[in-house]
Scaffold this active site. Structure first.
Site, PDB file in Angstrom:
ATOM      1  N   TYR A 125       1.317  -1.007   0.186  1.00 58.69           N
ATOM      2  CA  TYR A 125      -0.221   0.640   0.221  1.00 58.69           C
ATOM      3  C   TYR A 125       0.690   1.519  -0.102  1.00 58.69           C
ATOM      4  CZ  TYR A 125      -3.343  -3.370   1.152  1.00 58.69           C
ATOM      5  OH  TYR A 125      -4.504  -4.536   1.051  1.00 58.69           O
TER       6      TYR A 125
ATOM      7  N   ASN B 129     -12.724  -0.572  -4.992  1.00 62.97           N
ATOM      8  CA  ASN B 129     -11.935  -0.406  -6.531  1.00 62.97           C
ATOM      9  C   ASN B 129     -13.476  -0.811  -7.131  1.00 62.97           C
ATOM     10  OD1 ASN B 129     -10.972  -0.855  -9.145  1.00 62.97           O
ATOM     11  ND2 ASN B 129      -9.923  -2.962  -8.495  1.00 62.97           N
TER      12      ASN B 129
ATOM     13  N   CYS C 212      -6.110  -4.903  -8.024  1.00 63.98           N
ATOM     14  CA  CYS C 212      -5.464  -4.194  -6.973  1.00 63.98           C
ATOM     15  C   CYS C 212      -5.498  -5.824  -5.865  1.00 63.98           C
ATOM     16  CB  CYS C 212      -6.923  -4.207  -5.909  1.00 63.98           C
ATOM     17  SG  CYS C 212      -8.737  -4.895  -6.455  1.00 63.98           S
ATOM     18  N   HIS C 213      -6.302  -6.852  -6.654  1.00 68.75           N
ATOM     19  CA  HIS C 213      -5.363  -7.961  -5.880  1.00 68.75           C
ATOM     20  C   HIS C 213      -3.617  -8.659  -5.904  1.00 68.75           C
ATOM     21  CE1 HIS C 213      -5.560  -8.910 -10.561  1.00 68.75           C
ATOM     22  NE2 HIS C 213      -4.243  -9.640 -10.760  1.00 68.75           N
TER      23      HIS C 213
ATOM     24  N   GLU D 191      -1.182 -15.343 -11.445  1.00 64.41           N
ATOM     25  CA  GLU D 191       0.304 -14.455 -12.354  1.00 64.41           C
ATOM     26  C   GLU D 191       1.082 -14.376 -11.909  1.00 64.41           C
ATOM     27  OE1 GLU D 191      -1.037 -10.399 -11.117  1.00 64.41           O
ATOM     28  OE2 GLU D 191      -3.120 -10.893 -12.350  1.00 64.41           O
TER      29      GLU D 191
END
Length: 170
Positions: free
Chosen positions: A106, A129, A137-138, A164
């Site tokens: 963050y 979001n 945002c993940h 990912e």
């Protein structure tokens, strides 16, 4: 003003895509914590109409399918922020700049938008979001490398990070 929506089935559950004539405005899981909040904000700005097909929704549906099969690392569907404060929109734009598979905390997002002391406000903006997965945002973890929160459920955050190639601490 008219907004158009359609439901999209994904491996992680049903999502609702909301568009106008030019861009994707909202993409969220129908069981996420903020689903009704975003829906209400959109309803205050226009009329929501369910449709069976729309070029922008078709595009995002195809990109999501490719993403979940590991064949899409960058979304090209145009997006527009019609909800959110200017600060929140800055946070969401900064998130869109995160490369596929890269994870940050963050504080890094707060620094990226030039507000290094606004970590808590950044965290709140991330939680609101309106474009799940598209605005990644993940990919934001706590400073200690743990998952932190995710308004669509930690099971989804883990799935997306794993997809990912990401790593985190339990």
């Amino acid at each position: 003003m008219y907004f158009y929506y359609q439901h999209i089935q994904t491996p992680l559950g049903r999502m609702t895509a909301v568009v106008n004539e030019h861009a994707l405005l909202s993409l969220s899981f129908t069981d996420s914590k903020d689903y009704h909040t975003a829906w209400d904000k959109l309803q205050r700005q226009g009329t929501l109409i369910q449709i069976s097909t729309h070029p922008i929704i078709n595009q995002i549906a195809l990109e999501l399918e490719a993403y979940f099969h590991g064949a899409c690392q960058q979304f090209k569907t145009p997006v527009d922020y019609v909800i959110g404060t200017p600060f929140q929109q800055d946070v969401w734009r900064a998130l869109q700049q995160l490369p596929y598979g890269e994870q940050v905390n963050y504080s890094a997002i707060a620094e990226a938008i030039g507000k290094p002391k606004s970590v808590r406000a950044v965290s709140t903006a991330i939680g609101l979001n309106p474009l799940s997965i598209i605005v990644p945002c993940h990919r934001v973890l706590r400073k200690d490398g743990r998952l932190g929160g995710f308004n669509s459920g930690l099971h989804r955050k883990k799935y997306l990070l794993t997809l990912e190639g990401g790593r985190w601490h339990e």
